[in-house]
Design a protein around this motif. Structure first.
Motif, PDB file in Angstrom:
ATOM      1  N   LEU A  49     -91.622   3.635 -76.593  1.00 14.07           N
ATOM      2  CA  LEU A  49     -91.463   2.864 -75.844  1.00 14.07           C
ATOM      3  C   LEU A  49     -90.839   3.096 -74.288  1.00 14.07           C
ATOM      4  O   LEU A  49     -91.780   2.687 -73.238  1.00 14.07           O
ATOM      5  N   GLY A  50     -90.078   4.254 -74.553  1.00 15.17           N
ATOM      6  CA  GLY A  50     -89.266   4.393 -73.273  1.00 15.17           C
ATOM      7  C   GLY A  50     -89.358   3.997 -72.058  1.00 15.17           C
ATOM      8  O   GLY A  50     -88.757   2.166 -72.360  1.00 15.17           O
ATOM      9  N   SER A  51     -89.842   4.167 -70.738  1.00 14.91           N
ATOM     10  CA  SER A  51     -88.918   3.609 -69.151  1.00 14.91           C
ATOM     11  C   SER A  51     -90.289   2.416 -69.375  1.00 14.91           C
ATOM     12  O   SER A  51     -89.398   1.244 -69.261  1.00 14.91           O
ATOM     13  N   CYS A  52     -91.506   2.284 -69.772  1.00 12.83           N
ATOM     14  CA  CYS A  52     -92.383   0.662 -70.236  1.00 12.83           C
ATOM     15  C   CYS A  52     -91.011   0.001 -70.704  1.00 12.83           C
ATOM     16  O   CYS A  52     -91.137  -1.979 -70.631  1.00 12.83           O
ATOM     17  N   GLY A  53     -90.585   0.384 -72.450  1.00 11.78           N
ATOM     18  CA  GLY A  53     -89.889  -0.998 -72.583  1.00 11.78           C
ATOM     19  C   GLY A  53     -88.627  -1.273 -71.997  1.00 11.78           C
ATOM     20  O   GLY A  53     -87.818  -2.263 -72.116  1.00 11.78           O
ATOM     21  N   ASN A  54     -87.784   0.194 -71.703  1.00 15.63           N
ATOM     22  CA  ASN A  54     -86.999  -0.865 -70.678  1.00 15.63           C
ATOM     23  C   ASN A  54     -87.343  -0.945 -69.925  1.00 15.63           C
ATOM     24  O   ASN A  54     -86.151  -2.270 -69.717  1.00 15.63           O
ATOM     25  N   ALA A  55     -88.602  -1.087 -69.199  1.00 12.48           N
ATOM     26  CA  ALA A  55     -88.927  -2.036 -67.905  1.00 12.48           C
ATOM     27  C   ALA A  55     -88.845  -3.778 -67.885  1.00 12.48           C
ATOM     28  O   ALA A  55     -88.496  -4.823 -67.900  1.00 12.48           O
ATOM     29  N   ALA A  56     -89.511  -3.277 -69.377  1.00 15.88           N
ATOM     30  CA  ALA A  56     -89.785  -4.790 -69.931  1.00 15.88           C
ATOM     31  C   ALA A  56     -88.404  -5.648 -70.368  1.00 15.88           C
ATOM     32  O   ALA A  56     -88.337  -7.028 -70.278  1.00 15.88           O
ATOM     33  N   ASN A  57     -88.188  -4.579 -70.928  1.00 13.34           N
ATOM     34  CA  ASN A  57     -86.335  -5.304 -70.604  1.00 13.34           C
ATOM     35  C   ASN A  57     -85.895  -5.722 -69.922  1.00 13.34           C
ATOM     36  O   ASN A  57     -84.773  -7.394 -69.599  1.00 13.34           O
ATOM     37  N   THR A  58     -85.678  -5.218 -68.940  1.00 12.69           N
ATOM     38  CA  THR A  58     -85.219  -5.782 -67.767  1.00 12.69           C
ATOM     39  C   THR A  58     -85.455  -6.907 -67.606  1.00 12.69           C
ATOM     40  O   THR A  58     -85.130  -7.740 -66.624  1.00 12.69           O
ATOM     41  N   VAL A  59     -87.315  -7.152 -67.423  1.00 12.12           N
ATOM     42  CA  VAL A  59     -87.613  -8.500 -66.999  1.00 12.12           C
ATOM     43  C   VAL A  59     -87.270  -9.310 -67.685  1.00 12.12           C
ATOM     44  O   VAL A  59     -87.079 -10.901 -67.640  1.00 12.12           O
ATOM     45  N   VAL A  60     -87.172  -9.561 -69.216  1.00 12.45           N
ATOM     46  CA  VAL A  60     -86.495 -10.296 -70.354  1.00 12.45           C
ATOM     47  C   VAL A  60     -84.828 -10.842 -69.862  1.00 12.45           C
ATOM     48  O   VAL A  60     -84.300 -11.440 -70.339  1.00 12.45           O
ATOM     49  N   PHE A  61     -84.117  -9.615 -69.543  1.00  7.98           N
ATOM     50  CA  PHE A  61     -82.784 -10.347 -69.329  1.00  7.98           C
ATOM     51  C   PHE A  61     -82.207 -11.192 -68.287  1.00  7.98           C
ATOM     52  O   PHE A  61     -81.198 -11.957 -68.723  1.00  7.98           O
ATOM     53  N   PRO A  62     -82.565 -11.234 -66.801  1.00  5.59           N
ATOM     54  CA  PRO A  62     -82.371 -12.229 -66.080  1.00  5.59           C
ATOM     55  C   PRO A  62     -82.799 -14.132 -66.999  1.00  5.59           C
ATOM     56  O   PRO A  62     -81.727 -14.591 -67.098  1.00  5.59           O
ATOM     57  N   LEU A  63     -83.564 -13.759 -68.323  1.00  2.00           N
ATOM     58  CA  LEU A  63     -83.762 -15.347 -68.811  1.00  2.00           C
ATOM     59  C   LEU A  63     -82.787 -15.871 -69.832  1.00  2.00           C
ATOM     60  O   LEU A  63     -82.800 -16.687 -70.293  1.00  2.00           O
ATOM     61  N   ALA A 290     -84.900   2.293 -64.031  1.00  2.88           N
ATOM     62  CA  ALA A 290     -83.293   2.181 -63.578  1.00  2.88           C
ATOM     63  C   ALA A 290     -82.543   1.290 -62.634  1.00  2.88           C
ATOM     64  O   ALA A 290     -81.413   1.434 -62.960  1.00  2.88           O
ATOM     65  N   LEU A 291     -83.442   0.416 -62.432  1.00  2.00           N
ATOM     66  CA  LEU A 291     -82.559  -0.920 -61.760  1.00  2.00           C
ATOM     67  C   LEU A 291     -81.390  -1.793 -63.195  1.00  2.00           C
ATOM     68  O   LEU A 291     -80.972  -2.078 -62.476  1.00  2.00           O
ATOM     69  N   GLY A 292     -82.985  -1.866 -64.031  1.00  2.00           N
ATOM     70  CA  GLY A 292     -82.165  -2.005 -65.059  1.00  2.00           C
ATOM     71  C   GLY A 292     -81.004  -1.413 -66.512  1.00  2.00           C
ATOM     72  O   GLY A 292     -79.952  -2.661 -66.633  1.00  2.00           O
ATOM     73  N   ILE A 293     -81.024  -0.071 -65.736  1.00  2.00           N
ATOM     74  CA  ILE A 293     -79.789   0.771 -66.357  1.00  2.00           C
ATOM     75  C   ILE A 293     -78.466   0.516 -65.810  1.00  2.00           C
ATOM     76  O   ILE A 293     -77.414  -0.295 -66.164  1.00  2.00           O
TER      77      ILE A 293
END
Length: 474
Positions: A49-63, A290-293
């Protein structure tokens, strides 16, 4: 039952009450924040998953924050109203407002879930999900299962402050802890043993939220200060008009945060595409990840700040209802001091140990660009955290006084006028760096406004008894 079973809120030392109510609330909110953060930690450390999974988590977080915003509007508003009602010994209004809030939360949870399922792809695109194909694929998978659990998440979060208003902050904390424990146990099993990827992280989260919601239902049948009746569980519109405005600040502070996140994530997507490094396909997801972290660490800090203030709502509301404005002022002073300390400690951590923080989120599996950009995000984006925590404490305290308009107005200025405005404006001059500058600039300007409000509030709490009663009624 005693005439006023919560009378100890008017007699016990303020410092002891703050610890009794605020500490469990802080723990509850921290644990709630850990749902998404724990997901991101395990996702980041899964090499498939790595950073792509991390970025996906960041996208969903505001929702997920949208769901939370509706829940806290209902829960915090009802909590403040119930506390004031109990201070006036109006138990009829208290039990009817709780029953009405329960119905309202359950209904809104189902409606939001339906909207999310129908508009999945446009919503994810709005929040920067199309940074690349792999990120978008992971975001859709994670979002679907998080959406299925949304009604349970909203119910548990709305009932948490209501349980605190009934004089049971420890149970509110325990119910959240139980759900988080389930999530933390199941996350590594689903992600690393079953290899369910983003679906595994989301399902583990949803199961934990179901546990928290079930415990909230159990408590509703055993409330202490308020006895629920069959007539309680109706939508009492006249009461909703009173308690929802008290929670509107909580709603707007969360929903406007979503607006700011949308602006920040879209500007990150836009300006990383023209960056000489992050414009390359293999590195395109790094700024978003990175911004998500950084946002997740800030969520931990702000959860402490909100918990300190929200935990004081029953105490402040009861004392204002009973006319004890001297105790309300004493609590305000202690609260702001605690908020400043929390922000200062957090600032030291991000400035001194950013690489260690990044390491928790799988930096060892990523390129040097990932670590370097994340360190920069920590040190720039969060450099005004001490002011941010004081601002948040002041917003919520005003809400507990029943001054919903003032609290809402300042919160909107921070999140919409400054948060969204600077996120859109500064990148035009400073590129990706402008996205990072938007946060500290917003917090600094908000503090200037907030300082004036703090001084005014302290003076207002020095009014004589008659004026204090008017303050409560407004």
């Amino acid at each position: 039952m005693d005439q006023k079973s919560n009378a100890f809120l008017e007699t016990e030392p303020v410092g002891r009450l703050m610890a009794k109510y605020a500490v469990p609330c802080v723990i509850s909110l921290l644990v709630a924040a850990l749902y998404n953060i724990v997901d991101q930690i395990f996702i980041a450390n899964a090499d498939y998953l790595g950073s792509c999974g991390n970025a996906a988590n960041t996208v969903v977080f505001p929702l997920t924050v949208v769901a939370l915003s509706i829940a806290v509007m209902i829960g915090d508003g009802c909590c403040a109203f119930v506390s004031i009602s109990l201070g006036r010994n109006d138990k009829d209004a208290a039990h009817k407002s709780i029953g009405s809030a329960v119905l309202l939360c359950a209904t809104s949870g189902l409606i939001l879930t339906a909207v999310y399922l129908v508009l999945q792809e446009p919503i994810l695109t709005l929040f920067g999900g199309r940074v690349n194909e792999e990120t978008f694929y992971h975001a859709k998978e994670y979002f679907f299962w998080i959406t299925v659990g949304a009604p349970f998440y909203m119910f548990g979060q709305a009932l948490n402050p209501i349980i605190r208003s009934d004089g049971s902050p420890k149970f509110a904390m325990a119910s959240t802890l139980a759900g988080a424990f389930v999530n933390m146990i199941l996350d590594p099993v689903f992600i690393f043993v079953f290899c369910w990827g983003m679906m595994g992280a989301a399902v583990a989260t949803a199961l934990g939220q179901i546990v928290t919601a079930a415990l909230a239902v159990w408590y509703l049948c055993r409330m202490k200060a308020v006895r629920l009746e069959r007539s309680s569980f109706r939508f009492h519109g006249s009461l909703a008009k009173k308690y929802l405005p008290l929670g509107i600040c909580s709603f707007l502070s969360q929903i406007s945060l979503v607006m700011a996140m949308a602006a920040i994530q879209n500007m990150t997507l836009k300006y990383s595409a023209i960056d000489p490094i992050f414009g390359q396909t293999q590195y395109a997801q790094i700024p978003m990840a990175a911004l998500g972290i950084v946002m997740k660490f800030f969520q931990i800090v702000i959860s402490i700040a909100v918990g300190l203030a929200a935990g004081c709502i029953p105490v402040v509301g009861y004392n204002i209802g009973a006319g004890r404005r001297d105790r309300a002022k004493s609590l305000f002073t202690r609260l702001l001091t605690a908020e400043a300390i929390v922000g200062a400690v957090a600032l030291l951590i991000v400035e001194l140990f950013p690489r260690q923080l990044i390491g928790i989120f799988g930096a060892a599996n990523e390129s040097a660009y990932y670590t370097d950009y994340a360190v920069k995000c920590f040190r720039v984006y969060l450099c005004m955290m001490a002011l941010a925590t004081v601002n948040k404490g002041a917003f919520i305290y005003l809400q507990s006084l029943g001054r919903a308009f003032a609290s809402t107005a300042i919160s909107m200025v921070r999140e919409v006028l400054f948060g969204v405005g600077f996120a859109l404006l500064l990148p035009t001059w400073f590129g990706l760096d402008g996205v990072l500058y938007s946060m500290p600039v917003s917090d600094l300007l908000t503090f200037v406004i907030c300082l004036a409000v703090i001084i005014y509030t302290c003076r207002a709490l020095d009014f004589d008894h008659a004026d204090a009663q008017k303050l409560c009624e407004n």
